[in-house]
Design a protein around this motif. Structure first.
Motif, PDB file in Angstrom:
ATOM      1  N   THR A 178       0.849  -1.192   0.000  1.00 49.22           N
ATOM      2  CA  THR A 178       0.000   0.000   0.000  1.00 49.22           C
ATOM      3  C   THR A 178       0.882   1.238   0.000  1.00 49.22           C
ATOM      4  N   PHE A 179       0.615   2.101  -0.965  1.00 54.22           N
ATOM      5  CA  PHE A 179       1.398   3.334  -1.121  1.00 54.22           C
ATOM      6  C   PHE A 179       0.512   4.508  -0.735  1.00 54.22           C
ATOM      7  N   ILE A 180       0.952   5.287   0.214  1.00 51.81           N
ATOM      8  CA  ILE A 180       0.164   6.431   0.645  1.00 51.81           C
ATOM      9  C   ILE A 180       1.139   7.475   1.171  1.00 51.81           C
ATOM     10  N   ASN A 181       0.757   8.723   1.085  1.00 52.82           N
ATOM     11  CA  ASN A 181       1.639   9.830   1.485  1.00 52.82           C
ATOM     12  C   ASN A 181       2.946   9.795   0.703  1.00 52.82           C
ATOM     13  N   THR A 182       4.105   9.769   1.395  1.00 55.33           N
ATOM     14  CA  THR A 182       5.374   9.925   0.675  1.00 55.33           C
ATOM     15  C   THR A 182       5.666   8.778  -0.283  1.00 55.33           C
ATOM     16  N   SER A 183       5.285   7.556   0.100  1.00 51.15           N
ATOM     17  CA  SER A 183       5.688   6.410  -0.720  1.00 51.15           C
ATOM     18  C   SER A 183       5.036   6.419  -2.104  1.00 51.15           C
ATOM     19  N   ILE A 184       3.939   7.194  -2.274  1.00 51.09           N
ATOM     20  CA  ILE A 184       3.291   7.222  -3.592  1.00 51.09           C
ATOM     21  C   ILE A 184       4.022   8.175  -4.542  1.00 51.09           C
ATOM     22  N   GLU A 185       4.831   9.073  -3.968  1.00 46.84           N
ATOM     23  CA  GLU A 185       5.467  10.096  -4.803  1.00 46.84           C
ATOM     24  C   GLU A 185       6.854   9.666  -5.300  1.00 46.84           C
ATOM     25  N   GLN A 186       7.341   8.552  -4.811  1.00 49.22           N
ATOM     26  CA  GLN A 186       8.679   8.081  -5.175  1.00 49.22           C
ATOM     27  C   GLN A 186       8.567   6.784  -5.975  1.00 49.22           C
ATOM     28  N   PRO A 187       9.515   6.593  -6.920  1.00 49.00           N
ATOM     29  CA  PRO A 187       9.488   5.324  -7.686  1.00 49.00           C
ATOM     30  C   PRO A 187      10.107   4.178  -6.880  1.00 49.00           C
ATOM     31  N   VAL A 188       9.580   3.925  -5.692  1.00 48.53           N
ATOM     32  CA  VAL A 188      10.218   2.974  -4.771  1.00 48.53           C
ATOM     33  C   VAL A 188      10.257   1.551  -5.307  1.00 48.53           C
ATOM     34  N   LEU A 189       9.207   1.164  -6.025  1.00 47.92           N
ATOM     35  CA  LEU A 189       9.136  -0.232  -6.456  1.00 47.92           C
ATOM     36  C   LEU A 189      10.302  -0.570  -7.404  1.00 47.92           C
ATOM     37  N   THR A 190      10.505   0.278  -8.401  1.00 51.50           N
ATOM     38  CA  THR A 190      11.586  -0.015  -9.364  1.00 51.50           C
ATOM     39  C   THR A 190      12.960   0.173  -8.733  1.00 51.50           C
ATOM     40  N   GLN A 191      13.062   1.167  -7.828  1.00 50.73           N
ATOM     41  CA  GLN A 191      14.351   1.357  -7.140  1.00 50.73           C
ATOM     42  C   GLN A 191      14.735   0.102  -6.356  1.00 50.73           C
ATOM     43  N   VAL A 192      13.777  -0.397  -5.588  1.00 46.20           N
ATOM     44  CA  VAL A 192      14.047  -1.577  -4.761  1.00 46.20           C
ATOM     45  C   VAL A 192      14.323  -2.799  -5.645  1.00 46.20           C
ATOM     46  N   ALA A 193      13.594  -2.909  -6.752  1.00 48.77           N
ATOM     47  CA  ALA A 193      13.827  -4.034  -7.667  1.00 48.77           C
ATOM     48  C   ALA A 193      15.271  -4.019  -8.171  1.00 48.77           C
ATOM     49  N   ARG A 194      15.747  -2.822  -8.508  1.00 48.56           N
ATOM     50  CA  ARG A 194      17.122  -2.691  -9.014  1.00 48.56           C
ATOM     51  C   ARG A 194      18.142  -2.995  -7.924  1.00 48.56           C
ATOM     52  N   GLU A 195      17.919  -2.351  -6.760  1.00 48.08           N
ATOM     53  CA  GLU A 195      18.896  -2.494  -5.676  1.00 48.08           C
ATOM     54  C   GLU A 195      19.008  -3.929  -5.166  1.00 48.08           C
ATOM     55  N   CYS A 196      17.860  -4.628  -5.110  1.00 47.61           N
ATOM     56  CA  CYS A 196      17.871  -5.984  -4.521  1.00 47.61           C
ATOM     57  C   CYS A 196      17.911  -7.083  -5.583  1.00 47.61           C
ATOM     58  N   ASP A 197      17.888  -6.682  -6.846  1.00 44.18           N
ATOM     59  CA  ASP A 197      17.891  -7.643  -7.940  1.00 44.18           C
ATOM     60  C   ASP A 197      16.729  -8.649  -7.823  1.00 44.18           C
ATOM     61  N   SER A 199      -8.321  14.039  -0.478  1.00 43.57           N
ATOM     62  CA  SER A 199      -7.282  14.712  -1.267  1.00 43.57           C
ATOM     63  C   SER A 199      -5.990  13.917  -1.323  1.00 43.57           C
ATOM     64  N   THR A 200      -5.948  12.764  -0.677  1.00 40.87           N
ATOM     65  CA  THR A 200      -4.699  12.022  -0.551  1.00 40.87           C
ATOM     66  C   THR A 200      -4.558  10.968  -1.644  1.00 40.87           C
ATOM     67  N   PRO A 201      -3.521  11.096  -2.511  1.00 39.71           N
ATOM     68  CA  PRO A 201      -3.325  10.047  -3.509  1.00 39.71           C
ATOM     69  C   PRO A 201      -2.818   8.772  -2.847  1.00 39.71           C
ATOM     70  N   CYS A 202      -3.293   7.637  -3.320  1.00 37.14           N
ATOM     71  CA  CYS A 202      -2.822   6.375  -2.740  1.00 37.14           C
ATOM     72  C   CYS A 202      -2.922   5.264  -3.777  1.00 37.14           C
ATOM     73  N   GLY A 203      -2.243   4.188  -3.502  1.00 38.50           N
ATOM     74  CA  GLY A 203      -2.288   3.054  -4.413  1.00 38.50           C
ATOM     75  C   GLY A 203      -2.087   1.769  -3.643  1.00 38.50           C
ATOM     76  N   ILE A 222       3.321   0.106   3.028  1.00 39.38           N
ATOM     77  CA  ILE A 222       2.745  -0.846   3.986  1.00 39.38           C
ATOM     78  C   ILE A 222       2.768  -2.221   3.327  1.00 39.38           C
ATOM     79  N   VAL A 223       3.503  -3.155   3.930  1.00 36.24           N
ATOM     80  CA  VAL A 223       3.670  -4.492   3.356  1.00 36.24           C
ATOM     81  C   VAL A 223       2.852  -5.483   4.179  1.00 36.24           C
ATOM     82  N   GLU A 224       1.937  -6.200   3.542  1.00 36.38           N
ATOM     83  CA  GLU A 224       1.109  -7.160   4.277  1.00 36.38           C
ATOM     84  C   GLU A 224       1.206  -8.548   3.653  1.00 36.38           C
TER      85      GLU A 224
END
Ligand SMILES: Nc1ncnc2c1ncn2[C@@H]1O[C@H](COP(=O)(O)OP(=O)(O)O)[C@@H](O)[C@H]1O
Ligand SMILES: [Mg+2]
Length: 338
Positions: A269-288, A303-307, A333-335
């Motif tokens: 779950t992406f909400i607040n700051t985590s939705i504004e950063q390309p975290v998924l692809t960054q982590v994929a690259r860093e952790c292979d 008003s809050t963007p989320c995914g 948020i990882v579940e």
């Protein structure tokens, strides 16, 4: 602003007792937009009619704006009700009266006789709801959305502290629904009005409510901030409302997951700051590792963007686990069980 404790309400129909509310607890904070969602027959209208005592509870306590309104006599109740406006699914306008006369109606009931004062208030209300040019029209000359704007103007004419909305957008098309919800939101902010909004549509809740309660068979089965209830629904009724709004179901997702043979299945779950950063692809690259996306939804809660996506994390198991730790560290948020 509103406090209901252990409220029971039953109707007696031809000698038979029909329960409508069964031990309901609810509290609405001053200035918030509080949503109540439930299926037809769940007890929503009964609940909203209790708040202004159009119905009396069979049992329980009810405090509104600090007052124990159940102890009020008729005169006290009449003046108390002016603090509460109400709008309805079918608008309930007086068809033989113009827009202006409809809005004047509650003012005249209150005993206001100064026509100049009434007229000034009508104009003020018409400006608020954007209907100035329709002042002298009759309800049948207006669209559904315009009729509901008149309903809102009439409900607010006496400057209430609370606005109750019973399925106020259920008779309107999606675009008109959005414009009415936008108006309610502006009114909430401008007038600091407390709004209780009853609906059977999750999208209505998502668009404007701050908090939500889910009502099922006369009981609140889940409540909380809209983001929490919408993104992490627990009760089956809530899950159904959320998934229906996404044209999805628990079965669909279970089937998709069942077809996936490897990787760690997680909901992110992406909400607040985590939705504004390309975290998924960054982590994929860093952790292979790779992410296979199994389902997903993106949008705004008020008003809050989320995914939210369900993924299978593929790759070496230790790296996959490290990737999940990194995601969590970045605010995702990882579940595992969802
Ligand atoms: N005036 C009434 N007389 C008898 N039964 C009623 C009355 N109003 C509601 N009920 C019953 O109470 C239950 C809750 O109804 P209601 O509050 O209208 O639900 P909702 O608004 O969620 O559809 C239903 O079983 C309904 O049939
Ligand atoms: Mg109803």
């Amino acid at each position: 602003m509103i406090n209901l404790k252990n409220i029971h309400k039953s109707y007696t129909v031809r000698g038979k007792v029909v329960p409508a509310l069964n031990g309901l607890d609810l509290s609405v904070v001053r200035g918030e937009i509080f949503g109540v969602i439930g299926h037809s027959g769940a007890g929503k209208s009964t609940l909203v009619r209790l708040i202004n005592l159009l119905e009396r509870p069979t049992q329980g306590t009810l405090v509104v704006d600090g007052e124990d309104i159940l102890s009020f006599d008729d005169a006290a109740l009449r003046s108390f009700r002016r603090n509460i406006g109400m709008i309805f699914q079918h608008f309930n306008l007086l068809h033989s009266k113009t827009v202006a006369e409809n809005i004047a109606f509650p003012l005249r009931i209150k005993g206001e006789k100064d026509n100049a004062k009434i007229d000034a208030r009508i104009d003020q209300m018409l400006d608020l709801v954007g209907l100035a040019k329709h002042k002298h029209k009759y309800p049948q000359q207006l669209s559904g959305g315009e009729k509901q704007r008149v309903g809102i103007a009439r409900a607010l004419a006496n400057q209430p502290k609370i606005l109750l909305c019973d399925e106020a957008t259920s008779a309107l098309d999606p675009q008109t629904t959005r414009s009415i919800l936008q108006l309610l939101r502006e009114i909430n902010e401008k007038l600091k009005l407390t709004i209780v909004l009853i609906t059977h549509e999750m999208d209505v809740i998502r668009t404007i409510c701050d908090r939500v309660a889910v009502i099922d068979s006369g009981k609140i089965v889940e409540q909380g901030p809209v983001a929490q209830v919408f993104l992490h629904p627990r009760h089956p009724t809530t899950r159904n409302f959320v998934l229906e709004a996404e044209n999805s179901s628990d079965d669909d997702l279970a089937q998709t997951i069942g077809q996936v043979s490897d990787g760690l299945i997680r909901r992110l779950t992406f909400i607040n700051t985590s939705i504004e950063q390309p975290v998924l692809t960054q982590v994929a690259r860093e952790c292979d590792v790779d992410f296979l996306i199994l389902s997903g939804r993106f949008g705004k809660i008020k008003s809050t963007p989320c995914g939210q996506v369900t993924v299978s994390v593929r790759g070496d198991i230790d790296r996959a686990k490290a990737a999940l730790v990194k995601l969590a560290g970045a605010g995702v948020i990882v579940e595992e069980n969802f």
